[in-house]
Design an enzyme around this catalytic site. Structure first.
Site, PDB file in Angstrom:
ATOM      1  N   GLU A  29      32.545 -38.046  34.490  1.00  0.00           N
ATOM      2  CA  GLU A  29      32.352 -39.327  33.642  1.00  0.00           C
ATOM      3  C   GLU A  29      33.412 -40.642  34.050  1.00  0.00           C
ATOM      4  O   GLU A  29      33.930 -40.357  34.490  1.00  0.00           O
ATOM      5  CB  GLU A  29      33.185 -38.468  32.419  1.00  0.00           C
ATOM      6  CG  GLU A  29      32.631 -37.415  31.922  1.00  0.00           C
ATOM      7  CD  GLU A  29      33.446 -36.530  30.641  1.00  0.00           C
ATOM      8  OE1 GLU A  29      32.887 -37.390  29.014  1.00  0.00           O
ATOM      9  OE2 GLU A  29      34.082 -35.497  30.286  1.00  0.00           O
ATOM     10  N   ASP A  66      34.199 -29.665  29.224  1.00  0.00           N
ATOM     11  CA  ASP A  66      34.325 -31.324  29.772  1.00  0.00           C
ATOM     12  C   ASP A  66      35.453 -31.421  29.444  1.00  0.00           C
ATOM     13  O   ASP A  66      36.374 -30.495  28.837  1.00  0.00           O
ATOM     14  CB  ASP A  66      34.192 -32.000  27.722  1.00  0.00           C
ATOM     15  CG  ASP A  66      33.494 -33.640  27.546  1.00  0.00           C
ATOM     16  OD1 ASP A  66      33.103 -34.054  28.336  1.00  0.00           O
ATOM     17  OD2 ASP A  66      34.150 -33.764  26.643  1.00  0.00           O
ATOM     18  N   GLU A  70      24.331 -38.112  26.528  1.00  0.00           N
ATOM     19  CA  GLU A  70      25.264 -37.072  25.943  1.00  0.00           C
ATOM     20  C   GLU A  70      25.053 -37.913  24.253  1.00  0.00           C
ATOM     21  O   GLU A  70      25.846 -38.841  24.284  1.00  0.00           O
ATOM     22  CB  GLU A  70      27.070 -36.959  26.897  1.00  0.00           C
ATOM     23  CG  GLU A  70      28.229 -36.266  25.822  1.00  0.00           C
ATOM     24  CD  GLU A  70      29.496 -37.104  26.232  1.00  0.00           C
ATOM     25  OE1 GLU A  70      29.760 -36.093  25.717  1.00  0.00           O
ATOM     26  OE2 GLU A  70      29.531 -37.777  27.084  1.00  0.00           O
ATOM     27  N   ASN A  94      29.265 -31.758  20.914  1.00  0.00           N
ATOM     28  CA  ASN A  94      30.546 -31.400  21.048  1.00  0.00           C
ATOM     29  C   ASN A  94      30.332 -30.029  20.276  1.00  0.00           C
ATOM     30  O   ASN A  94      29.886 -30.567  18.981  1.00  0.00           O
ATOM     31  CB  ASN A  94      31.219 -32.603  20.951  1.00  0.00           C
ATOM     32  CG  ASN A  94      32.606 -31.571  20.637  1.00  0.00           C
ATOM     33  OD1 ASN A  94      33.171 -31.331  21.837  1.00  0.00           O
ATOM     34  ND2 ASN A  94      33.210 -31.661  19.558  1.00  0.00           N
ATOM     35  N   GLU A 104      28.806 -28.860  24.697  1.00  0.00           N
ATOM     36  CA  GLU A 104      30.448 -29.738  25.129  1.00  0.00           C
ATOM     37  C   GLU A 104      31.149 -28.290  24.579  1.00  0.00           C
ATOM     38  O   GLU A 104      31.154 -29.071  23.365  1.00  0.00           O
ATOM     39  CB  GLU A 104      30.216 -30.848  25.600  1.00  0.00           C
ATOM     40  CG  GLU A 104      29.431 -31.667  26.771  1.00  0.00           C
ATOM     41  CD  GLU A 104      29.542 -32.602  26.353  1.00  0.00           C
ATOM     42  OE1 GLU A 104      30.599 -33.011  26.346  1.00  0.00           O
ATOM     43  OE2 GLU A 104      28.450 -33.177  27.484  1.00  0.00           O
TER      44      GLU A 104
END
Length: 568
Positions: free
Chosen positions: A519, A462, A341, A400, A432
């Site tokens: 996460e 997310d 990520e 993102n 995401e």
């Protein structure tokens, strides 16, 4: 050489209303060189001429004593008509009492009979027309056409005129509409203007009770200067209730910041700057409608202004740095590095490390997050290509896509252009999108996501569970990966309810037939529990914190070495 007509060359039209022909002729002769003259012999005739569709008069010269309809009735009718009351009236009379009465009724001036000083009569007519036109210009610019309140500039002009006469405590109030952009985005600007107009009406209705004045400062922000109140919560809540009923929507929420003006010697604009800082501080919070300014808020506002001003340098000088946190598949015998990520970091040359929790929400509020996102996308795409060339493996990277990006009509083209530039496939740059973005603009987002998935992009939801999730929403949203919010992972060993929630999300992902990513995994016991649940992928400090690209390369080397050893 051509001569062009200017505004000053156009003759103003003057209507002379008098029952005596000789008076009409005399005045007409005096004024005809400067004005275009029309005449009427009584008030009734004058009213017919004034109400014609093409009537455009700059001045009325009006005799008071006439048959059929006298001058007093003409003044009264003109004052009751919004269009006619803007035309100045000079009365023609020789009676002092009539002069006083007509002025009180709304006449602008008077000319005494007999008409023996043409130059003075002409000068007075010119001056009255000039004053009237100046007033008309002011009237057209002092009011915001949408809300009906003062414009920002006139608000501060008037405020500076009155503050030195105020002898009671006052407050500066900034009122803002959260997520107002959704009205314009979903229903169009006309509907947005209708909502703003209604809020302007609600504020106007309460100004007399507040002994205040108000303006619309910008698109969805209103300023109110008023006598100090003990509290404003009930006022804002009342406006909120009426607004929700008017729009038939609960998505719009009002919030207000208040600055107490302890004396009136300062700069009024600074009062509202501080009130706005207080207002911005409760953006996205749902516990209260209002908050008051304090020095900490002001320091925070100054700091945020510094960050906003430095974003260009951060991009151009690469003070923004992209870190990569690895994701590992855990269902096999050994964890396997599968992807990463991308996370933005800001190393400011003067301020040092700036927490992403400080600048990301700030840039989301003002739309600058789009520039940060584009920086991250390009850096990630470039890094995927570099690792592939260096290690002969592909490490997909998740980036993102903010709610601001969703409304960019060029979003899909920009992403595809990046893939072409760095020779990447669509599933190598994963996208995401936070759960809250779905809740804010679900229709638009679903449309965009469907289009991106049709091109081959993989979509991760997310922070699932942190917002306003619903099973119904999950049936409508096209996703490829579900990420469990880190807060559930951190608390699942301490709180049985959080543990059950994590299991529930895993079951939902199984039902949707998509992998789930956990996460924030930091402990070995968390990892064991997630593996027993059948969680596919984890990321967190147990394996590695976010790393700069060079150090992430070491993890790739370690993973390649482990694979080589286990294959032997």
């Amino acid at each position: 050489m051509k001569n062009y007509m200017t505004i000053s060359d156009i003759k103003r039209r003057v209507l002379i209303v008098d029952d005596e022909p000789i008076n009409r002729e005399l005045l007409g002769a005096m004024l005809s060189q400067t004005f275009e003259i029309a005449t009427a012999s009584n008030g009734q005739e004058a009213m017919m001429m004034l109400t014609q569709p093409d009537a455009d008069y700059s001045l009325i010269l009006l005799d008071l004593l006439m048959p059929v309809m006298d001058g007093f009735e003409v003044i009264e009718r003109c004052q009751s008509d919004e269009a006619l009351k803007r035309i100045p009236i000079i009365v023609l009379t020789s009676e002092k009492s009539a002069e006083v009465r007509s002025i009180r009724m709304g006449a602008a001036d008077f000319i005494t009979k007999p008409y023996d000083m043409p130059e003075i009569i002409l000068a007075r007519c010119e001056r009255i027309i000039e004053l009237s036109e100046d007033k008309s210009i002011i009237r057209s610019t002092e009011r915001d056409k949408v809300s009906g309140l003062y414009t920002r500039s006139y608000f501060f002009v008037y405020l500076r005129q009155i503050i030195h006469r105020i002898d009671h405590p006052t407050d500066a109030l900034v009122l803002n509409i959260d997520r107002f952009h959704l009205i314009n985005d979903l229903f169009g600007r006309d509907e947005g203007d209708r909502v703003l107009s209604y809020i302007g009406e609600l504020i106007s209705e309460r100004l007399s009770g507040l002994r205040g004045i108000a303006c619309r400062s910008e698109s969805d922000t209103f300023f109110i200067f008023c006598e100090r109140q003990e509290e404003y919560e009930s006022l804002i809540e009342e406006i909120q209730t009426k607004l929700s009923a008017f729009t038939k929507s609960r998505s719009l929420r009002l919030r207000a910041g208040v600055y107490s003006c302890e004396d009136h010697t300062g700069d009024p604009e600074s009062w509202f700057s501080r009130a706005k800082a207080a207002c911005d501080n409760i953006r996205g919070q749902y516990g209260s409608f209002t908050t008051r300014y304090n020095n900490e808020l002001y320091k925070r506002a100054v700091f945020h202004e510094r960050l906003i001003g430095d974003i260009d340098d951060a991009i151009n000088n690469r003070n923004f740095v992209v870190y990569y946190q690895p994701k590992y598949k855990i269902l096999g015998k050994y964890p396997v590095l599968t992807s990463a990520e991308a996370l933005i970091r800001w190393i400011h040359p003067d301020l040092g490390f700036i927490n992403p929790g400080e600048f990301i929400p700030l840039f989301e509020q003002n739309g600058l997050i789009r520039r940060v996102d584009h920086f991250v996308w390009r850096s990630a795409a470039q890094q995927i290509k570099r690792w592939r060339e260096q290690y002969n493996v592909t490490i997909p990277i998740s980036v993102n896509v903010s709610r601001v990006d969703i409304f960019d009509p060029e979003l899909e083209k920009k992403l595809c252009d990046l893939l072409d530039e760095f020779s990447l496939s669509h599933d190598e740059l994963m996208l995401e999108i936070t759960e809250s973005a779905y809740a804010d603009s679900s229709e638009r987002l679903i449309e965009v996501v469907n289009s991106l998935r049709s091109k081959g992009f993989l979509i991760e939801m997310d922070d699932f569970g942190a917002g306003y999730s619903s099973l119904n929403m999950l049936t409508e949203i096209p996703i490829d990966v579900l990420k469990i919010d880190r807060q559930f992972i951190r608390r699942m060993l301490l709180d049985d309810k959080n543990l059950r929630l994590v299991k529930l999300v895993r079951d939902i992902a199984g039902f949707l037939r998509v992998p789930v990513v956990a996460e924030g995994v930091e402990e070995k016991e968390q990892l064991k529990l997630l593996k027993r649940m059948g969680c596919d992928i984890v990321q967190g400090y147990y394996f590695s914190p976010p790393l700069p690209a060079e150090r992430f390369g070491e993890l790739i080397e370690q993973d390649l070495q482990r694979k080589e050893e286990t294959s032997c």
